[in-house]
Design an enzyme around this catalytic site. Structure first.
Site, PDB file in Angstrom:
ATOM      1  N   THR A 191      19.570 -54.870   7.005  1.00 14.11           N
ATOM      2  CA  THR A 191      18.906 -55.475   7.934  1.00 14.11           C
ATOM      3  C   THR A 191      19.313 -57.001   8.237  1.00 14.11           C
ATOM      4  O   THR A 191      19.227 -57.614   9.390  1.00 14.11           O
ATOM      5  CB  THR A 191      17.455 -55.558   7.582  1.00 14.11           C
ATOM      6  OG1 THR A 191      16.990 -54.234   7.385  1.00 14.11           O
ATOM      7  CG2 THR A 191      16.472 -56.276   8.455  1.00 14.11           C
ATOM      8  N   TYR A 207      20.604 -48.733  -4.332  1.00 12.80           N
ATOM      9  CA  TYR A 207      20.083 -48.363  -3.042  1.00 12.80           C
ATOM     10  C   TYR A 207      20.444 -46.965  -2.552  1.00 12.80           C
ATOM     11  O   TYR A 207      21.480 -46.862  -2.072  1.00 12.80           O
ATOM     12  CB  TYR A 207      20.493 -49.403  -1.932  1.00 12.80           C
ATOM     13  CG  TYR A 207      19.823 -49.368  -0.518  1.00 12.80           C
ATOM     14  CD1 TYR A 207      18.634 -48.540  -0.417  1.00 12.80           C
ATOM     15  CD2 TYR A 207      20.292 -50.119   0.432  1.00 12.80           C
ATOM     16  CE1 TYR A 207      18.259 -48.588   0.986  1.00 12.80           C
ATOM     17  CE2 TYR A 207      19.723 -50.065   1.537  1.00 12.80           C
ATOM     18  CZ  TYR A 207      18.689 -49.286   1.879  1.00 12.80           C
ATOM     19  OH  TYR A 207      18.161 -49.242   3.026  1.00 12.80           O
ATOM     20  N   LYS A 218      15.746 -48.902  -4.883  1.00 13.09           N
ATOM     21  CA  LYS A 218      15.393 -48.997  -3.447  1.00 13.09           C
ATOM     22  C   LYS A 218      15.463 -47.719  -2.854  1.00 13.09           C
ATOM     23  O   LYS A 218      16.504 -47.128  -2.680  1.00 13.09           O
ATOM     24  CB  LYS A 218      16.037 -50.021  -2.729  1.00 13.09           C
ATOM     25  CG  LYS A 218      15.500 -50.382  -1.416  1.00 13.09           C
ATOM     26  CD  LYS A 218      16.250 -51.172  -0.429  1.00 13.09           C
ATOM     27  CE  LYS A 218      15.644 -51.250   0.977  1.00 13.09           C
ATOM     28  NZ  LYS A 218      16.542 -52.079   2.024  1.00 13.09           N
ATOM     29  N   VAL A 244      10.732 -52.877  -0.717  1.00 11.25           N
ATOM     30  CA  VAL A 244      11.609 -53.914   0.062  1.00 11.25           C
ATOM     31  C   VAL A 244      11.530 -53.447   1.380  1.00 11.25           C
ATOM     32  O   VAL A 244      12.120 -52.392   1.815  1.00 11.25           O
ATOM     33  CB  VAL A 244      13.019 -53.519  -0.818  1.00 11.25           C
ATOM     34  CG1 VAL A 244      14.013 -54.618   0.208  1.00 11.25           C
ATOM     35  CG2 VAL A 244      13.086 -53.988  -2.112  1.00 11.25           C
TER      36      VAL A 244
END
Length: 301
Positions: free
Chosen positions: A57, A145, A173, A213
């Site tokens: 992001t 992640y 995540k 998150v």
């Protein structure tokens, strides 16, 4: 701010974090003043426990190593005394990932987010070696992640169990979308599981996850905080009602790429963070209009 030792009831990075966009100025250069202001807004106004800097992001594939270090240092200076700052350092090169890990540590990060190596699709043994090397590169705690929709491969359950044995690999995540497999790892390890998809926050909490998150949390932070707090307090009915209210905005942010929808909506909110770097583009006005309407419907705009 982060102690790499933790228990499932004491999340290593708090419970609510946002993967923050990276602001650029009118020339497309890194805008550290706006980054500082946005970080302060998320932490002070929207009650975030932490921020992830230089993630997807945050358009990390388009920023230089020098820009990444400068951004981490600026955000740490702005809010590092009251929030956990996690630096995204994952690439599809183990050597480069370790270099970015050391750089982030030097810039003051509290932890590292390491995404599954993308495109090259290494075998699970390669994933093990990659994440372990990243964790060995510094003394900082690491979040794995797991996002096969972008990376091309999942971190399989057996691999995650092996990663949990590393003392600095403390969290995940989770954007895999396999809640049963996540539940198995949570039950068998001390890994702290954070939702990596806003809409799975409550389902993941229900099997032992610790928080989120987020992406929509640039706008929905207070509502996400209420959901998490209600669940942690044992008030499942309130958490469910709030979650049902939040679902349209949790999912709506992905009507376009998360970074593009966030930047376009921030501009509508009077918090412009600049354009996106190519190849990303801002979404069409009608797509942003629809998301703003969803935010208005739940009094978040």
């Amino acid at each position: 701010m982060t102690d790499p030792t933790h228990t499932a009831t004491e999340p290593p990075f708090g419970r609510l974090l946002t993967a923050m966009v990276t602001p650029f100025d009118e020339k497309g250069e890194l805008d550290l003043a706006t980054a500082r202001a946005l970080a302060a807004h998320l932490v002070d106004d929207l009650r975030h426990d932490g921020l992830v800097i230089n993630g997807t992001t945050g358009e990390a594939p388009t920023t230089s190593d020098e820009e990444k270090a400068a951004l981490v240092a600026a955000v740490v200076d702005e809010v590092g005394d009251r929030a956990h700052i996690v630096a995204g350092v994952g690439t599809n090169s183990t050597r480069h990932t370790c270099e970015l890990a050391r750089q982030a540590a030097g810039a003051g990060a509290d932890g590292l987010l390491v995404v599954t190596p993308y495109y090259s699709r290494p075998p699970q043994e390669g994933l093990l070696a990659h994440f372990r090397a990243a964790a060995d590169a510094t003394d900082l705690p690491v979040i794995v992640y797991d996002i096969p929709s972008r990376a091309g491969i999942p971190v399989q359950t057996e691999t995650m169990l092996a990663l949990a044995e590393h003392p600095r690999i403390v969290a995940v995540k989770d954007a895999k979308g396999q809640i049963v497999e996540s539940a198995k790892v949570i039950a068998a390890t001390d890994l702290a599981y954070y939702a990596g998809d806003d809409a799975i926050t409550l389902p993941l909490l229900s099997v032992g996850g610790v928080g989120l998150v987020g992406t929509s949390t640039h706008f929905t932070g207070l509502l996400a905080r209420q959901i998490i707090d209600a669940w942690v307090a044992g008030d499942a009915a309130t958490a469910l009602a709030l979650n049902q209210r939040a679902l349209p905005v949790f999912t709506g942010v992905f009507a376009a790429q998360g970074c593009s929808m966030v930047k376009a909506t921030l501009a509508r909110q009077g918090r412009p963070a600049g354009d996106l770097r190519a190849p990303q583009l801002l979404p069409a006005d009608d797509v942003v209009d629809a998301y703003v309407d969803k935010l208005r419907a739940v009094d978040l705009f």
